[in-house]
Design an enzyme around this catalytic site. Structure first.
Site, PDB file in Angstrom:
ATOM      1  N   GLU A   1      34.195  42.219  33.044  1.00  0.00           N
ATOM      2  CA  GLU A   1      32.795  41.773  33.135  1.00  0.00           C
ATOM      3  C   GLU A   1      32.033  42.561  32.078  1.00  0.00           C
ATOM      4  O   GLU A   1      31.602  43.686  32.319  1.00  0.00           O
ATOM      5  CB  GLU A   1      32.231  42.068  34.529  1.00  0.00           C
ATOM      6  CG  GLU A   1      32.917  41.340  35.656  1.00  0.00           C
ATOM      7  CD  GLU A   1      32.545  39.864  35.751  1.00  0.00           C
ATOM      8  OE1 GLU A   1      31.671  39.410  34.980  1.00  0.00           O
ATOM      9  OE2 GLU A   1      33.141  39.173  36.579  1.00  0.00           O
TER      10      GLU A   1
ATOM     11  N   CYS B   1      23.049  42.851  33.029  1.00  0.00           N
ATOM     12  CA  CYS B   1      23.942  42.145  32.108  1.00  0.00           C
ATOM     13  C   CYS B   1      23.412  40.747  31.852  1.00  0.00           C
ATOM     14  O   CYS B   1      23.671  40.152  30.815  1.00  0.00           O
ATOM     15  CB  CYS B   1      25.353  42.105  32.666  1.00  0.00           C
ATOM     16  SG  CYS B   1      25.405  41.547  34.365  1.00  0.00           S
TER      17      CYS B   1
END
Ligand code: NAD
Length: 579
Positions: free
Chosen positions: A316, A350
Site C-alpha cells: 500500500e 495516502c
C-alpha cells in the site's frame, strides 16, 4: 464560506462528539471535564501543566516519564535497542520514551509466534472471530483516550483521531462476520466419482505488518483483524514516530487474548527502526506475507526483497490523487469535498487530494469558492476543538512543503492560497515549536513536472481542463494509481469514468472526494501504489493459502482430459496434457 463546510464534511464520522458520556478521564486532573468540548478546552488551555494535558496516557497504561518497552512476544514486554523520544508534533513536547527492539528481541518474538502457530491455526475460525469481536469491544471502551493519543502523537485533529479508532472497531466487526464466511467453493469435476473443492487454510508462515505514521492504528487493524480470523500469527513493526499508539493497542489486544485463554503470541509487536527491524522482517523467510504500508521508495525495496525470496508482498504505497470537477457538477458538494480532501490530516493521507482538474466553464467560480473556504480553516493544536488543520507529523515535512512550493513556482505556478510555513503565536507560544504550514493552493500549467510527484503536505495543484477527456487523461498520466474522484451530474460520464476507459486508480469515486474510504470495500491502488488491496471485499484471501482439493471416492482412476496412460481409462480419447 464558513468553517461549517469543513465540519459538515467531517459529519460522516460515526461518532456523536457531543454525546460521549464515556469521554471522561480517570485522572483527578481531568475528572471534572466530562464532555468532549470541555475536555478540548482543558487540553487547549495554556495554563494546564503537561502532566494534566496528557492524563489520557495513564488511562492507556502509558506514562510521559517512564520509558516503555517497545517489544512484546505475548508473554512479556522487553527491549534492548536504542531509546526513542516520542514528540507531540504540534508543540514539540515529549509525550513519552520508547525503548526499541534489537535483532535479538525480534528473534525472540518470532520464536514465540512460531510456537503459537499450530494451535491458533487449528482453532475454529468462528472462535478466532469471537476473540476479534472482544478486541473490537475493548477498543470501543477506550475509544476517546485512544483517539486523543493518535491525535497527540500523529498530529491529526481529534475528530480524525477518534474516527481512525472507529475504523479499527469497524474492521474488527467486519472480521467477525468474515470468520463465518471464509468460504471455499465446490467445483464440478469432469471425472466420475470425484469431488473437487477449494479450501482456504491459514498461511504456513507468519505475517509481518509494517505500517506508516499517518494511520498509526487503522492500517494495523486492516491487516491484523483479518489475519487473526484467517488463523495466522502476526508481528507488527509500526512507524518509529507512532510507537506509543502501537504499544497502547497491542496492550489491549494482549489483554483480550490472555483473558480468553488464547496464546498471546499470535499478535506480537516489535517497535524499531525501519532499516533494522523492518529490514530484518522483510528478509526473513519465515515471514510468508509482508504487508507493507508506506512510501513508494521504501515499498519498491520491500517488493524486491520479498519477491527475491518468493514471499508474498502486499503493498500500500504512495498516491497522487486527483479530482475532476466537470462543467455539470454540483459545485457546493465539489468544493466541500476538495477542501476536506486537500486539508484533512494536513494533506498527510495516502488519499489526500493533490491535483484538482477544473473544467474551464467552472474554473473561476470554483477557485473563488475555494479561496473563501480555505480562509475559514483554522490552523492550530489538533486537540483544540476549533482546529481544522493540525501540524505536519515531522519537522522534515515543513522543509518538504517549502521546497514543493518553490518547485511549483519555478515551473510557472502561482500561489493562490497559503504558501508559507505557519508559526503559531497562540497559547503563549506553545505552538511555536510545532511543524505547521499553511494549507496551500497553487495554480500550475498542465505540463508541470511537479504534478507527477506525491508530496506528503497540504499543497493542492489546480489545472484548467477543456473537457472531461482531458481530465481523465491527466488523472491517468502519473505513475501512482490510488484514489480519484469525478464530480458530474451526467450518468454517461459516471459510467465512462468507472469503466474501461475511465480512471486507472484502485479507488474510483463519483461525487465524493478522494479520501475517507469505507472499510467494506477493498482498499488500495495500482501502478506505483503497489496493486495491494486491504480491508474489505475479498482482501482476506491474501492472508490464506488456497488448496485445490480433488477427492476420488470411486474405485477407478480416470485421468483428467481423458488421457489414456497405459490403458484402463474408461473415458478413452487422447486428450491433451495440460500440466
Ligand atoms: P515510509 O516509507 O518512510 O515508512 C513506512 C514504514 O516503513 C515505517 O514503519 C518505516 O520504519 C519502515 N521502513 C523504513 N525503511 C525500511 C526498510 N528498509 N525495510 C522495511 N521497512 C522499512 O513512509 P511514511 O513516511 O511513514 O508514510 C508516508 C507514505 O505512506 C506516503 O507515501 C503515503 O502515501 C503512504 N501510505 C500509503 C497508504 C496506502 O494505503 N496506499 C496508506 C498510508 C500511507
Amino acid at each position: 464560506m464558513q468553517s461549517t463546510i469543513f465540519h459538515t464534511s467531517l459529519a460522516y464520522l460515526p461518532f456523536r462528539i457531543h454525546e460521549s458520556p464515556r469521554f471522561m478521564f480517570r485522572k483527578a486532573a481531568a475528572a471534572r471535564y466530562r464532555t468532549v468540548d470541555s475536555f478540548l478546552r482543558f487540553m487547549s488551555s495554556s495554563s494546564v501543566r503537561p502532566q494534566q494535558r496528557y492524563a489520557f496516557l495513564s488511562d492507556l497504561g502509558l506514562s510521559q516519564t517512564t520509558t516503555q518497552k517497545g517489544v512484546c512476544d505475548g508473554y512479556s514486554w522487553y527491549a534492548s535497542g536504542p531509546k526513542h523520544t516520542q514528540i507531540n508534533p504540534a508543540t514539540g513536547e515529549v509525550i513519552g520514551t520508547v525503548e526499541f527492539g534489537s535483532g535479538d528481541d525480534y528473534e525472540r518474538a518470532v520464536k514465540a509466534m512460531l510456537a503459537a502457530k499450530e494451535k491458533w491455526a487449528l482453532t475454529p475460525a468462528p472462535v478466532r472471530g469471537e476473540v476479534v469481536r472482544q478486541i473490537g469491544q475493548r477498543i470501543r471502551e477506550k475509544q476517546h483516550a485512544l483517539g486523543a493519543l493518535v491525535s497527540a502523537e500523529m498530529g491529526k485533529i481529534l475528530p480524525e483521531g477518534i474516527g481512525e479508532v472507529q475504523e479499527a472497531v469497524d474492521i474488527c466487526d467486519f472480521a467477525v462476520g468474515l470468520s463465518r464466511t471464509l468460504n471455499g467453493s465446490v467445483i464440478p469435476s469432469e471425472r466420475p466419482g470425484h469431488f473437487m473443492m477449494e479450501r482456504w487454510n491459514p498461511l504456513q508462515g507468519c505475517v509481518g505488518i509494517i505500517s506508516a505514521f499517518n494511520f498509526p492504528c487503522a492500517v494495523y487493524f486492516w491487516n491484523v483483524a483479518l489475519s487473526l480470523v484467517c488463523g495466522n500469527v502476526n508481528l507488527w513493526k509500526p512507524a518509529e514516530t507512532t510507537s506509543l499508539v502501537a504499544i497502547a493497542f497491542v496492550k489491549l489486544v494482549q489483554d483480550v487474548l490472555k483473558e480468553s485463554g488464547h496464546d498471546p503470541a499470535v499478535a506480537t509487536l516489535v517497535c524499531g527502526h525501519g532499516k533494522e527491524i523492518g529490514e530484518a522482517l522483510i528478509q526473513d523467510p519465515r515471514m510468508e506475507l509482508v504487508s507493507f504500508t508506506g512510501s513508494t521508495a521504501v515499498g519498491r525495496h520491500v517488493n524486491q526483497v520479498v519477491a527475491g525470496r518468493f514471499g508474498r508482498a502486499l503493498l500500500e504505497l504512495g498516491g497522487n490523487n486527483a479530482m475532476i470537477i466537470d462543467q455539470d457538477a454540483d459545485l457546493d458538494l465539489a468544493v466541500r469535498a476538495a477542501l476536506f480532501g486537500a486539508v484533512g490530516t494536513a494533506g498527510q493521507r495516502c488519499t489526500s487530494l493533490r491535483r484538482l482538474f477544473l473544467h474551464a466553464d467552472v474554473y473561476e467560480e470554483v477557485l473563488g469558492r475555494l479561496k473563501q473556504a480555505y480562509a475559514s480553516v483554522k490552523i492550530g493544536d489538533p486537540l483544540d476543538s476549533q482546529t481544522l488543520c493540525g501540524p505536519l507529523h515531522r519537522p522534515e515535512g515543513v522543509k518538504l512543503f517549502t521546497t514543493t512550493v518553490a518547485k511549483a513556482l519555478e515551473e510557472g505556478g502561482k500561489v493562490l492560497v497559503g504558501g508559507q510555513p505557519w508559526h503559531g503565536v497562540e497559547k503563549g507560544g506553545m505552538l511555536s515549536h510545532g511543524n505547521f504550514v499553511q494549507p496551500t493552493v497553487v495554480e500550475v500549467p498542465a505540463t508541470a513536472k511537479i504534478l507527477e510527484e506525491e508530496a506528503f503536505v497540504p499543497v493542492m495543484y489546480v489545472v484548467k481542463i477543456k473537457d472531461l477527456q482531458e481530465g481523465v487523461k491527466m488523472n491517468n498520466s502519473v505513475r501512482q494509481g490510488l484514489s480519484s474522484a469525478l464530480f458530474t451530474s451526467s450518468p454517461t460520464s459516471m459510467f465512462e469514468w468507472t469503466g474501461p476507459t475511465g480512471s486507472d486508480c484502485g479507488i474510483v469515486n463519483v461525487n465524493i472526494g478522494t479520501s475517507g474510504a469505507e472499510i467494506g470495500g477493498a482498499f488500495g491502488g495500482n501502478k506505483e501504489t503497489g496493486w495491494g488491496r486491504e480491508s474489505g471485499s475479498d482482501a482476506w484471501k491474501q492472508y490464506m493459502r488456497r488448496s485445490t482439493c480433488t477427492i476420488n471416492h470411486s474405485k477407478e482412476l480416470p485421468l483428467a482430459q481423458g488421457i489414456n496412460f497405459g490403458g484402463g481409462n474408461e473415458n478413452g480419447g487422447e486428450g491433451k496434457i495440460m500440466d
